[in-house]
Design an enzyme around this catalytic site. Sequence first.
Site, PDB file in Angstrom:
ATOM      1  N   HIS A 194       0.846  -1.055   0.002  1.00  0.00           N
ATOM      2  CA  HIS A 194      -0.024  -0.089   0.172  1.00  0.00           C
ATOM      3  C   HIS A 194       0.904   1.343  -0.052  1.00  0.00           C
ATOM      4  O   HIS A 194       0.587   2.307  -0.731  1.00  0.00           O
ATOM      5  CB  HIS A 194      -0.962  -0.004   1.171  1.00  0.00           C
ATOM      6  CG  HIS A 194      -1.988  -1.088   0.972  1.00  0.00           C
ATOM      7  ND1 HIS A 194      -2.634  -1.443   2.082  1.00  0.00           N
ATOM      8  CD2 HIS A 194      -2.533  -1.719   0.249  1.00  0.00           C
ATOM      9  CE1 HIS A 194      -3.475  -2.421   1.859  1.00  0.00           C
ATOM     10  NE2 HIS A 194      -3.624  -2.399   0.535  1.00  0.00           N
ATOM     11  N   ARG A 301     -11.303  -1.334 -12.114  1.00  0.00           N
ATOM     12  CA  ARG A 301     -11.148  -2.416 -11.125  1.00  0.00           C
ATOM     13  C   ARG A 301     -12.026  -2.371 -10.355  1.00  0.00           C
ATOM     14  O   ARG A 301     -11.816  -1.997  -8.996  1.00  0.00           O
ATOM     15  CB  ARG A 301      -9.816  -2.435 -10.602  1.00  0.00           C
ATOM     16  CG  ARG A 301      -8.578  -2.681 -11.433  1.00  0.00           C
ATOM     17  CD  ARG A 301      -7.300  -2.905 -10.836  1.00  0.00           C
ATOM     18  NE  ARG A 301      -6.193  -3.379 -11.446  1.00  0.00           N
ATOM     19  CZ  ARG A 301      -5.137  -2.736 -12.079  1.00  0.00           C
ATOM     20  NH1 ARG A 301      -5.090  -1.456 -12.032  1.00  0.00           N
ATOM     21  NH2 ARG A 301      -4.041  -3.273 -12.499  1.00  0.00           N
ATOM     22  N   ARG A 337     -14.503  -4.183 -15.475  1.00  0.00           N
ATOM     23  CA  ARG A 337     -13.827  -5.468 -14.988  1.00  0.00           C
ATOM     24  C   ARG A 337     -15.031  -6.024 -14.007  1.00  0.00           C
ATOM     25  O   ARG A 337     -14.942  -5.400 -12.888  1.00  0.00           O
ATOM     26  CB  ARG A 337     -12.796  -5.596 -14.939  1.00  0.00           C
ATOM     27  CG  ARG A 337     -12.195  -7.129 -14.640  1.00  0.00           C
ATOM     28  CD  ARG A 337     -10.832  -7.286 -14.375  1.00  0.00           C
ATOM     29  NE  ARG A 337     -10.294  -6.730 -12.980  1.00  0.00           N
ATOM     30  CZ  ARG A 337      -9.119  -6.676 -12.706  1.00  0.00           C
ATOM     31  NH1 ARG A 337      -8.001  -7.046 -13.488  1.00  0.00           N
ATOM     32  NH2 ARG A 337      -8.753  -6.188 -11.570  1.00  0.00           N
ATOM     33  N   GLU A 435      -5.184 -13.246 -19.429  1.00  0.00           N
ATOM     34  CA  GLU A 435      -4.057 -13.250 -18.519  1.00  0.00           C
ATOM     35  C   GLU A 435      -3.785 -14.686 -17.917  1.00  0.00           C
ATOM     36  O   GLU A 435      -2.835 -14.336 -17.058  1.00  0.00           O
ATOM     37  CB  GLU A 435      -4.609 -12.377 -17.314  1.00  0.00           C
ATOM     38  CG  GLU A 435      -5.766 -12.289 -16.824  1.00  0.00           C
ATOM     39  CD  GLU A 435      -6.306 -11.163 -15.866  1.00  0.00           C
ATOM     40  OE1 GLU A 435      -5.503 -10.590 -15.339  1.00  0.00           O
ATOM     41  OE2 GLU A 435      -7.506 -11.382 -15.396  1.00  0.00           O
ATOM     42  N   ASN A 458       0.159  -8.271 -16.181  1.00  0.00           N
ATOM     43  CA  ASN A 458       0.682  -8.385 -14.636  1.00  0.00           C
ATOM     44  C   ASN A 458       0.572 -10.022 -14.342  1.00  0.00           C
ATOM     45  O   ASN A 458       1.432 -10.616 -13.898  1.00  0.00           O
ATOM     46  CB  ASN A 458       0.015  -7.526 -13.794  1.00  0.00           C
ATOM     47  CG  ASN A 458       0.054  -6.360 -14.037  1.00  0.00           C
ATOM     48  OD1 ASN A 458       0.760  -5.538 -14.802  1.00  0.00           O
ATOM     49  ND2 ASN A 458      -1.104  -5.512 -13.487  1.00  0.00           N
ATOM     50  N   ASP A 459      -0.764 -10.699 -14.626  1.00  0.00           N
ATOM     51  CA  ASP A 459      -0.777 -11.733 -14.424  1.00  0.00           C
ATOM     52  C   ASP A 459      -0.215 -12.699 -15.276  1.00  0.00           C
ATOM     53  O   ASP A 459       0.174 -14.018 -15.198  1.00  0.00           O
ATOM     54  CB  ASP A 459      -2.297 -12.006 -14.150  1.00  0.00           C
ATOM     55  CG  ASP A 459      -2.840 -11.934 -13.080  1.00  0.00           C
ATOM     56  OD1 ASP A 459      -2.323 -12.101 -11.941  1.00  0.00           O
ATOM     57  OD2 ASP A 459      -3.961 -11.081 -12.759  1.00  0.00           O
ATOM     58  N   ARG A 469       3.399 -12.383  -8.442  1.00  0.00           N
ATOM     59  CA  ARG A 469       3.694 -10.978  -8.467  1.00  0.00           C
ATOM     60  C   ARG A 469       3.966 -10.122  -7.174  1.00  0.00           C
ATOM     61  O   ARG A 469       4.529  -9.142  -7.330  1.00  0.00           O
ATOM     62  CB  ARG A 469       2.689 -10.334  -9.314  1.00  0.00           C
ATOM     63  CG  ARG A 469       1.367 -10.367  -8.768  1.00  0.00           C
ATOM     64  CD  ARG A 469       0.320  -9.943  -9.911  1.00  0.00           C
ATOM     65  NE  ARG A 469      -0.092  -8.804  -9.983  1.00  0.00           N
ATOM     66  CZ  ARG A 469      -1.148  -8.394 -10.411  1.00  0.00           C
ATOM     67  NH1 ARG A 469      -1.919  -9.175 -11.078  1.00  0.00           N
ATOM     68  NH2 ARG A 469      -1.599  -7.404 -10.322  1.00  0.00           N
ATOM     69  N   CYS A 506      -3.685  -3.852 -20.618  1.00  0.00           N
ATOM     70  CA  CYS A 506      -4.157  -3.083 -19.698  1.00  0.00           C
ATOM     71  C   CYS A 506      -3.242  -3.531 -18.325  1.00  0.00           C
ATOM     72  O   CYS A 506      -3.399  -2.943 -17.329  1.00  0.00           O
ATOM     73  CB  CYS A 506      -5.509  -3.144 -19.210  1.00  0.00           C
ATOM     74  SG  CYS A 506      -6.117  -4.853 -18.799  1.00  0.00           S
TER      75      CYS A 506
END
Length: 574
Positions: A194, A301, A337, A435, A458-459, A469, A506
């Site tokens: 975070h 998201r 999404r 992904e 990313n995935d 990740r 994305c």
Amino acid sequence: MSFTVHGLPVSQGIAIGHVHLVSHALLEVNHYQIAPRHIAEELTRFDNAVHSVEGELLGLKAATASAQPHKEVGAFIDLQRMMLADPVLIGAARAKIEEHHTNAEWALVQQMESVVEQFQQIEDPYLRERRADVVQVVERLVKALLGDPGHLPPKRKDGLGTVVVAHDLSPADTIGFRDHIAGFVTDIGGPTSHTAIVARSLGIPAVVGLYHIRDLLRDNELIIVDGTRGIALIDPDDSVVEEYLLRRSALELERSKLKRLRDTPAAALSGELIELLANISGPQDVGQLKETNADGVGLFRTEFLFIDRDTLPDEDEQYEAYRAVLKGAGGKPVTARTFDIGADKSFAGKSRNEANPALGLRAVRYSLAEPKFFVTQLRALLRASAHGKLRIMVPMLAHPDEIEQTLALMEKAKEELRDEKVKFDENLPIGGMVEVPAAALALSVFVKRLAFLSIGTNDLIQYTLAVDRGNEAVVHLYDPLHPAVLRLISGAIQAAQRAELPIAVCGEMAGNADYTLLLLGMGLRSFSMHPARILEIKQQILRADLADLTPKVQRILKMDEPAKIREAVEKLGG
Ligand code: PEP
Ligand code: MG
């Protein structure tokens, strides 16, 4: 003596300043007994500290709400405020003072250690990560009890800033330090923590994961934080400082020049327009669409609507949030999404523990396992579709069945709304994310069932290379330029183009200027990224000679050696 330490680059930019060591308050707590006649006073001291931290957090929240509307930041603060009322943490520490007659800070730290130990047993990585919030709240309380306001040194005459060096920093501390520090470095943390997210959104250069950096430094020492390369240079020579001052000025100049590109169309040298979309996590981010003049939202998201809270938003609350995003987008397309819950993103209602959450009941798998919950989201999205240009995107598809079942539930939601005479967009496009390597390799089975695609790099990288990740221990293996990754991305783009289906990227790769020319050369014409990255990517596009890139990238795709690939990708820029 000059030396350089390497860590993880989590927030770009260069900070040059003097070290300010932030003490690890918890390590400095003494233990002493309280005489029975002073217990009431000790309890009042404890309550006052809780009160004062509550005030601090509220103040921080107000300051962030007006300056930088980031939902995640507000949510972190709320989570920490909830902990201030928690019976297991605060109630039990209070009981320790009363029953064992110990001083307040000692009671708190003891209780914190027992709570943290319980957290350690939790399988769910998201919840496990929350132990950092417990520690940070207790740190704040201890500082309040010890009367340490954590003041930063005053501005210095040499014009250099202050670089905070800490074992760890809470998102709330980071927000509190903003405008007062040039950058920060910490012993622990990872790119998805975070604090890293907050640092990026506030534009504070930062390097984390430097292990024992705090023990190696002294207050006031000169330090350079290179948040782009992930290094900290301690006690650098004059020539190095000079070089970094120049690099920093060049970066600042670059940033102000970029702002001028806001209204320039994102066209390559041939004139072909490239779509630049924003990734957002809720209505509070939609203003950034205007700031950067993005073409729309390529990834909303939606799960951010309810992580870090106890209750799930009902259909009406979801509908309001989706409608607010569509209204804010002012007619531009918004790709929402469906909830990507599981793995590193969990919520209070998800109780199941899994040994391998990234490979478990995540994203569309979770939604299909909880059809009532899924239909609620689909109904809310459909209702919102009457207020703008909405598209729905399904995450983590691996099996054609998953899309069939999603479409069946969508039909059910539509039927219900028709019966209720509620308006919605009958032709709302449904797309899917690529992904999982299986989806990239067998895209033809998805192509005929979907209206558009988006590659979640990313995935895709995580699953192709079997690298978690979020795990800093294997972060060096997470390589977007691995030949297997490049072939999967390029193959997916080609398969979509053959089927005349729109396809975007994305994941983080879309917002990294090092990869723009490579992706353009693969044929990508739609990029979705954090809004802060849009202008830099546009600048790359304006210089791109698409006809020249295509054959060069084809050659790269045939290469196997990572070093050669890296070199060839760097050379694409000429
Ligand atoms: C991705 O995986 O690339 C992606 C965009 O989704 P998320 O980062 O939310 O998993
Ligand atoms: Mg993903």
